[in-house]
Design a protein around this motif. Structure first.
Motif, PDB file in Angstrom:
ATOM      1  N   LEU A 240     -10.292  -2.858   7.383  1.00  0.00           N
ATOM      2  CA  LEU A 240     -10.621  -3.052   5.965  1.00  0.00           C
ATOM      3  C   LEU A 240     -12.070  -3.506   5.836  1.00  0.00           C
TER       4      LEU A 240
ATOM      5  N   ILE B  43      -6.609  -1.610  -3.732  1.00  0.00           N
ATOM      6  CA  ILE B  43      -7.275  -2.292  -2.616  1.00  0.00           C
ATOM      7  C   ILE B  43      -8.592  -2.903  -3.098  1.00  0.00           C
TER       8      ILE B  43
ATOM      9  N   LEU C 252       0.841  -1.209   0.000  1.00  0.00           N
ATOM     10  CA  LEU C 252       0.000   0.000   0.000  1.00  0.00           C
ATOM     11  C   LEU C 252       0.879   1.263   0.000  1.00  0.00           C
TER      12      LEU C 252
ATOM     13  N   TYR D 134      -9.848   1.531   4.660  1.00  0.00           N
ATOM     14  CA  TYR D 134      -8.673   0.807   5.162  1.00  0.00           C
ATOM     15  C   TYR D 134      -7.981   1.604   6.255  1.00  0.00           C
TER      16      TYR D 134
END
Ligand SMILES: [Fe+2]
Ligand SMILES: [Fe+2]
Length: 337
Positions: A270, A251, A217, A281
């Motif tokens: 999440l 995501i 991420l 998230y």
């Protein structure tokens, strides 16, 4: 190849492009802006503002460095792949990454910098590259997870670059993205096989996903609010989608894949947000990200010393290739005379 990457310069360090002195900067600037506004491409011979050139050199060279340093964590596993099939796939993937580095260094060279200088900056620790490659690959599931998540994140980042305003970069990205898509699929498929295996194999996959999720991420870069140069890069058509939008896209695409695979993504926050139409998230650890980018991750030193050694060990190949090219050039000149 889009450039003169393998021709022999007349003198060492010769720049391939002469800097164009803007005789009428306002006029040139207007022409440049008009090309950008009409979604046209800027080519190496075109006039471009210095800041545009510098931004591209920085971005393309960091991208190139990431590709060749990215060969190292997985390269470690070539001799330990669990089957001949997996070994052949992994060798092909690692070679692809080397090729991506070559296209990108060539694209950077069209902006008037030399590959030798870019590599010096990498090898001396001055240049930055993707922080994700400074973490260790502890077991075979790490190789699958890198393919699934790291290459998956790379695709999200790189697909918009196929529309980048700088011609050589955008064209290089088209082939790179096709190859990245193979990388992502081979990784996901390797994990699917492991998830049908023993409890120990399943635990290895979960462990690898736990270690890589947050780092992937962070690969999309700091939040938009902390990315001061993003607006200018967007204006110039170098960057097409913001860091946060790309991260969200990644995501949203990855959560269903994790479900099919049967792994849990390590983020208690999440969850699907009906109103936004996206997954919410949790907080990314940016201190860790910057610490690693700035040279203090667990494998930074090891990666750099392996890279420098590989470069030095390959000196004879470059010498031989240059000697061959010089001979060819002399022969061609003699024939033409
Ligand atoms: Fe790549
Ligand atoms: Fe890749």
């Amino acid at each position: 190849m889009y450039t003169q990457s393998f021709s022999v310069p007349d003198e060492p360090g010769q720049k391939h492009i002469k800097a164009v002195a803007p005789a009428e900067p306002a006029e040139l600037m207007a022409k440049f802006d008009a090309r950008i506004d009409s979604d046209g491409r800027i080519e190496p011979q075109d006039w471009m503002p210095d800041a545009y050139r510098k931004t591209l050199v920085r971005q393309i060279s960091q991208h190139a460095h990431s590709e060749i340093v990215g060969m190292l964590p997985e390269g470690n596993w070539i001799s330990r792949a669990p089957s001949l099939k997996r070994k052949a796939i992994l060798i092909a993937k690692v070679q692809d990454e080397g090729g991506h580095g070559q296209y990108l260094y060539s694209a950077a060279e069209t902006l008037g910098v030399s590959r030798a200088d870019l590599l010096d900056a990498l090898h001396s620790g001055k240049a930055k590259y993707s922080s994700i490659f400074n973490y260790p690959t502890l077991n075979w599931a790490d190789v699958g997870t890198i393919g699934w998540l790291v290459d998956g994140a790379a695709i999200m980042n790189q697909v918009p670059l196929c529309r980048c305003s700088y011609g050589p970069y955008s064209r290089a990205m088209i082939r790179v993205c096709k190859e990245e898509s193979f990388h992502q699929r081979q990784g996901y498929e390797a994990l699917l096989v492991m998830m049908k295996g023993t409890d120990e194999q399943k635990a290895m996959v979960q462990d690898a996903v736990n270690r890589y999720w947050w780092k992937c991420l962070a690969m999309f870069g700091p939040p938009d609010a902390d990315s001061p140069h993003s607006a200018q890069a967007m204006r110039w058509g170098i960057k097409r989608v913001s860091n946060d939008d790309l991260r969200q896209k990644f995501i949203d695409a990855t959560v269903p894949q994790a479900k099919v695979l049967g792994v849990t993504l390590p983020d208690p926050d999440l969850k699907w947000n009906e109103e936004r139409g996206h997954y919410d998230y949790g907080q990314i650890d940016w201190d860790e990200f910057w610490n690693t980018v700035n040279g203090n991750g667990p494998c930074n030193k090891e990666r750099l010393s392996t890279r420098v050694k590989a470069h030095n060990d390959g000196q004879w190949v470059r010498d031989a290739a240059l000697a061959h090219a010089r001979k060819q050039q002399q022969r061609a000149m003699k024939e033409a005379a």
